[in-house]
Design a protein around this motif. Sequence first.
Motif, mmCIF file in Angstrom:
data_model
loop_
_atom_site.group_PDB
_atom_site.id
_atom_site.type_symbol
_atom_site.label_atom_id
_atom_site.label_comp_id
_atom_site.label_asym_id
_atom_site.label_seq_id
_atom_site.Cartn_x
_atom_site.Cartn_y
_atom_site.Cartn_z
ATOM 1 N N LEU A 24 0.824 -1.207 0.000
ATOM 2 C CA LEU A 24 0.000 0.000 0.000
ATOM 3 C C LEU A 24 0.863 1.264 0.000
ATOM 4 O O LEU A 24 0.611 2.202 -0.773
ATOM 5 C CB LEU A 24 -0.951 -0.005 1.199
ATOM 6 N N THR A 25 1.880 1.293 0.844
ATOM 7 C CA THR A 25 2.764 2.460 0.882
ATOM 8 C C THR A 25 3.493 2.631 -0.445
ATOM 9 O O THR A 25 3.607 3.746 -0.957
ATOM 10 C CB THR A 25 3.784 2.317 2.028
ATOM 11 N N GLY A 26 3.981 1.530 -1.008
ATOM 12 C CA GLY A 26 4.653 1.605 -2.293
ATOM 13 C C GLY A 26 3.742 2.123 -3.385
ATOM 14 O O GLY A 26 4.136 2.958 -4.203
ATOM 15 N N ALA A 27 2.497 1.661 -3.397
ATOM 16 C CA ALA A 27 1.550 2.112 -4.416
ATOM 17 C C ALA A 27 1.197 3.581 -4.237
ATOM 18 O O ALA A 27 1.150 4.339 -5.216
ATOM 19 C CB ALA A 27 0.290 1.250 -4.367
ATOM 20 N N VAL A 28 0.972 4.012 -2.995
ATOM 21 C CA VAL A 28 0.614 5.406 -2.739
ATOM 22 C C VAL A 28 1.769 6.336 -3.108
ATOM 23 O O VAL A 28 1.567 7.370 -3.767
ATOM 24 C CB VAL A 28 0.190 5.598 -1.265
ATOM 25 N N VAL A 29 2.981 5.990 -2.715
ATOM 26 C CA VAL A 29 4.130 6.838 -3.035
ATOM 27 C C VAL A 29 4.381 6.857 -4.547
ATOM 28 O O VAL A 29 4.698 7.908 -5.118
ATOM 29 C CB VAL A 29 5.385 6.384 -2.265
ATOM 30 N N THR A 30 4.205 5.725 -5.216
ATOM 31 C CA THR A 30 4.382 5.678 -6.669
ATOM 32 C C THR A 30 3.390 6.602 -7.366
ATOM 33 O O THR A 30 3.764 7.385 -8.239
ATOM 34 C CB THR A 30 4.212 4.239 -7.178
ATOM 35 N N VAL A 31 2.124 6.523 -6.967
ATOM 36 C CA VAL A 31 1.106 7.390 -7.569
ATOM 37 C C VAL A 31 1.389 8.850 -7.243
ATOM 38 O O VAL A 31 1.251 9.731 -8.107
ATOM 39 C CB VAL A 31 -0.306 6.963 -7.095
#
Length: 158
Positions: A19-26
């Motif tokens: 989740l953190t990886g996806a949020v930071v990527t977006v």
Amino acid sequence: MTADKRRYVVTAIRGVLVLTGAVVTVAVLYSFSTMPTASASDDGFVRGLSYLFGSVFFILALGGAGLGLALPSLLGADDALAFDRWQRRCLQASGGLFVGGFVAGLVAGLLTALQYGLLLWLVAIVLAVLVVSCVLVWRLFEVFVTALVRLIAAETGE
């Protein structure tokens, strides 16, 4: 630690990483897309620096998400995505790239210059993310083919 608690902890850590990886990527992609263009009088130093650091954050975020997906395979835990033996081996190899890339980057950074070590680690992360992505596409293709075979078998009455 009981098996249920261990599964819960692994799932929680996995969820946080993905989740953190996806949020930071977006967020990084959004900041890149909304970044104002450089003016004619500007030399572009600040813009280039923001792209450099944004790219590093982007790679680290994708690496965190990839590590979250590979985590159960690394720890030998059961996986809800039901990866087969070879897929788990590939995920373990990607985990080796994450950890080994960090160690190799740290050693290279201490022996030469820190930026070379960081570059080595980022390249290892990119390779690991590519491996995780290939395994996810592989598993998705397996699920699609299995569903298609079941659908055809149901329609033909076999």
